[in-house]
Design a protein around this motif. Sequence first.
Motif, PDB file in Angstrom:
ATOM      1  N   THR A 173       0.833  -1.204   0.000  1.00 38.03           N
ATOM      2  CA  THR A 173       0.000   0.000   0.000  1.00 38.03           C
ATOM      3  C   THR A 173       0.870   1.256   0.000  1.00 38.03           C
ATOM      4  OG1 THR A 173      -1.700  -1.209   1.228  1.00 38.03           O
ATOM      5  CG2 THR A 173      -1.875   1.200   1.215  1.00 38.03           C
ATOM      6  N   LEU A 174       1.892   1.264   0.853  1.00 37.63           N
ATOM      7  CA  LEU A 174       2.786   2.421   0.914  1.00 37.63           C
ATOM      8  C   LEU A 174       3.611   2.538  -0.366  1.00 37.63           C
ATOM      9  CD1 LEU A 174       3.815   2.078   4.636  1.00 37.63           C
ATOM     10  CD2 LEU A 174       2.518   3.957   3.629  1.00 37.63           C
ATOM     11  N   ALA A 175       4.049   1.392  -0.883  1.00 41.67           N
ATOM     12  CA  ALA A 175       4.820   1.406  -2.139  1.00 41.67           C
ATOM     13  C   ALA A 175       3.965   1.976  -3.272  1.00 41.67           C
ATOM     14  CB  ALA A 175       5.308   0.001  -2.478  1.00 41.67           C
ATOM     15  N   ALA A 176       2.687   1.585  -3.318  1.00 37.99           N
ATOM     16  CA  ALA A 176       1.796   2.073  -4.372  1.00 37.99           C
ATOM     17  C   ALA A 176       1.576   3.587  -4.235  1.00 37.99           C
ATOM     18  CB  ALA A 176       0.466   1.336  -4.323  1.00 37.99           C
ATOM     19  N   ALA A 177       1.428   4.060  -3.002  1.00 34.71           N
ATOM     20  CA  ALA A 177       1.253   5.503  -2.792  1.00 34.71           C
ATOM     21  C   ALA A 177       2.488   6.262  -3.260  1.00 34.71           C
ATOM     22  CB  ALA A 177       0.980   5.785  -1.308  1.00 34.71           C
ATOM     23  N   LEU A 178       3.657   5.691  -2.977  1.00 35.28           N
ATOM     24  CA  LEU A 178       4.914   6.296  -3.424  1.00 35.28           C
ATOM     25  C   LEU A 178       5.019   6.237  -4.952  1.00 35.28           C
ATOM     26  CD1 LEU A 178       7.726   7.480  -2.670  1.00 35.28           C
ATOM     27  CD2 LEU A 178       8.544   5.121  -2.472  1.00 35.28           C
ATOM     28  N   ALA A 179       4.671   5.076  -5.522  1.00 32.39           N
ATOM     29  CA  ALA A 179       4.719   4.902  -6.983  1.00 32.39           C
ATOM     30  C   ALA A 179       3.775   5.887  -7.663  1.00 32.39           C
ATOM     31  CB  ALA A 179       4.358   3.466  -7.352  1.00 32.39           C
ATOM     32  N   MET A 235      -1.580 -11.220  -3.620  1.00 30.19           N
ATOM     33  CA  MET A 235      -0.980 -10.230  -4.518  1.00 30.19           C
ATOM     34  C   MET A 235      -1.988  -9.768  -5.573  1.00 30.19           C
ATOM     35  SD  MET A 235       1.985  -9.629  -3.358  1.00 30.19           S
ATOM     36  CE  MET A 235       1.327  -9.971  -1.733  1.00 30.19           C
ATOM     37  N   LYS A 236      -2.769 -10.722  -6.098  1.00 38.04           N
ATOM     38  CA  LYS A 236      -3.767 -10.365  -7.116  1.00 38.04           C
ATOM     39  C   LYS A 236      -4.840  -9.456  -6.513  1.00 38.04           C
ATOM     40  CE  LYS A 236      -3.271 -13.985 -10.539  1.00 38.04           C
ATOM     41  NZ  LYS A 236      -2.442 -15.134 -10.145  1.00 38.04           N
ATOM     42  N   ALA A 237      -5.232  -9.786  -5.278  1.00 36.46           N
ATOM     43  CA  ALA A 237      -6.237  -8.963  -4.596  1.00 36.46           C
ATOM     44  C   ALA A 237      -5.693  -7.566  -4.339  1.00 36.46           C
ATOM     45  CB  ALA A 237      -6.648  -9.630  -3.282  1.00 36.46           C
ATOM     46  N   MET A 238      -4.415  -7.477  -3.959  1.00 35.92           N
ATOM     47  CA  MET A 238      -3.806  -6.167  -3.714  1.00 35.92           C
ATOM     48  C   MET A 238      -3.700  -5.359  -4.998  1.00 35.92           C
ATOM     49  SD  MET A 238      -3.329  -5.514  -0.599  1.00 35.92           S
ATOM     50  CE  MET A 238      -2.208  -4.125  -0.484  1.00 35.92           C
ATOM     51  N   GLN A 239      -3.341  -6.030  -6.083  1.00 39.11           N
ATOM     52  CA  GLN A 239      -3.238  -5.315  -7.365  1.00 39.11           C
ATOM     53  C   GLN A 239      -4.578  -4.679  -7.728  1.00 39.11           C
ATOM     54  OE1 GLN A 239      -0.930  -6.863 -10.824  1.00 39.11           O
ATOM     55  NE2 GLN A 239      -2.916  -6.946 -11.839  1.00 39.11           N
ATOM     56  N   LEU A 240      -5.632  -5.439  -7.512  1.00 39.50           N
ATOM     57  CA  LEU A 240      -6.973  -4.937  -7.815  1.00 39.50           C
ATOM     58  C   LEU A 240      -7.362  -3.799  -6.863  1.00 39.50           C
ATOM     59  CD1 LEU A 240      -9.449  -5.373  -9.617  1.00 39.50           C
ATOM     60  CD2 LEU A 240     -10.305  -6.997  -7.919  1.00 39.50           C
ATOM     61  N   ALA A 241      -7.156  -4.035  -5.561  1.00 44.83           N
ATOM     62  CA  ALA A 241      -7.547  -3.032  -4.565  1.00 44.83           C
ATOM     63  C   ALA A 241      -6.789  -1.721  -4.760  1.00 44.83           C
ATOM     64  CB  ALA A 241      -7.310  -3.579  -3.156  1.00 44.83           C
ATOM     65  N   LEU A 242      -5.488  -1.817  -5.000  1.00 52.33           N
ATOM     66  CA  LEU A 242      -4.676  -0.601  -5.158  1.00 52.33           C
ATOM     67  C   LEU A 242      -5.030   0.131  -6.449  1.00 52.33           C
ATOM     68  CD1 LEU A 242      -1.248  -2.048  -3.956  1.00 52.33           C
ATOM     69  CD2 LEU A 242      -2.705  -0.430  -2.723  1.00 52.33           C
ATOM     70  N   SER A 243      -5.255  -0.648  -7.519  1.00 54.87           N
ATOM     71  CA  SER A 243      -5.590  -0.020  -8.804  1.00 54.87           C
ATOM     72  C   SER A 243      -6.937   0.684  -8.726  1.00 54.87           C
ATOM     73  CB  SER A 243      -5.607  -1.076  -9.918  1.00 54.87           C
ATOM     74  OG  SER A 243      -4.310  -1.600 -10.103  1.00 54.87           O
ATOM     75  N   LEU A 244      -7.903   0.029  -8.068  1.00 59.71           N
ATOM     76  CA  LEU A 244      -9.220   0.655  -7.929  1.00 59.71           C
ATOM     77  C   LEU A 244      -9.157   1.826  -6.952  1.00 59.71           C
ATOM     78  CD1 LEU A 244     -11.538  -2.498  -7.726  1.00 59.71           C
ATOM     79  CD2 LEU A 244     -11.319  -0.898  -9.645  1.00 59.71           C
ATOM     80  N   GLY A 245      -8.525   1.593  -5.812  1.00 60.95           N
ATOM     81  CA  GLY A 245      -8.521   2.582  -4.739  1.00 60.95           C
ATOM     82  C   GLY A 245      -7.721   3.825  -5.069  1.00 60.95           C
ATOM     83  N   MET A 246      -6.738   3.712  -5.965  1.00 56.38           N
ATOM     84  CA  MET A 246      -5.923   4.882  -6.326  1.00 56.38           C
ATOM     85  C   MET A 246      -6.223   5.344  -7.746  1.00 56.38           C
ATOM     86  SD  MET A 246      -2.281   4.175  -4.417  1.00 56.38           S
ATOM     87  CE  MET A 246      -2.239   3.486  -2.751  1.00 56.38           C
ATOM     88  N   ASP A 247      -7.154   4.634  -8.383  1.00 52.99           N
ATOM     89  CA  ASP A 247      -7.542   4.956  -9.758  1.00 52.99           C
ATOM     90  C   ASP A 247      -6.318   5.099 -10.668  1.00 52.99           C
ATOM     91  OD1 ASP A 247      -9.332   5.301 -11.784  1.00 52.99           O
ATOM     92  OD2 ASP A 247      -9.582   7.457 -11.486  1.00 52.99           O
TER      93      ASP A 247
END
Length: 242
Positions: free
Chosen positions: A114-120, A148-160
């Motif tokens: 989650t933090l890595a995605a926010a940074l990315a 990992m698949k669930a996180m990819q989906l959640a992060l992509s949706l949640g951060m658009d």
Amino acid sequence: MVAMHTSALVLFSGGQDSTTCLAYALSRYEIVETVAFDYRQRHRVELESRLTVLDEMRVNFPQWASKLGENHLLDLAVLGEVSETSLTRDTAFQMQSSGLPNTFVPGRNLLFLTLAAALAYRRGLQVLVTGVCETDFSGYPDCRDDSMKAMQLALSLGMDRRFLIETPLMWIDKAATWQLAYSLGDQSGTPGGGAALVELIVEHTHTCYLGERGRRHAWGYGCGECPACALRARGYERFTCA
Ligand code: ZN
């Protein structure tokens, strides 16, 4: 039209697995940044070895050096407040009744991602590369492919933002991880790059749970006894005998 992925953020702790993931990202992407998390690990050696590994990568693989961007360190001291684990407390490594080792920090990888995605997101990086593995002995549930698949989906949706989570080590064992490093180094353009990358990993990465760096074995430094050392040693032996 599908947008091409050209940039990546590697979750990079300075261990064997994440160093192999870094080489994997450098062999594929134009811009590669790294992120590590300081959760007050009992042994600081891994966080320190990460800087040496980055320096050695730049020196030994000049064609990768130009792609290697910023190295981030995020403070996650809060993790030590919410969990009791032998990674942050002075207790011995052992298996628990849940079947998980007491190095398990519930949800740690989910937080990291989650933090890595926010940074990315802020850095405009598209791919998150992490060295999680289902074939590992430990069976951490937050390292599994489904997680990992669930996180990819959640992060992509949640951060658009269309994030891709890549897990190059998911289905391979430690011997194959050494072999992957060899292949990536071999194809890097550096003469003798395969052996050079394996040697870099042996010499400079850190895996041992006890933080031991006194004794140098064929597979690197470590106590030689803890589960992390045993796994690394066994994998290296099978790799060199193959
Ligand atoms: Zn050890």
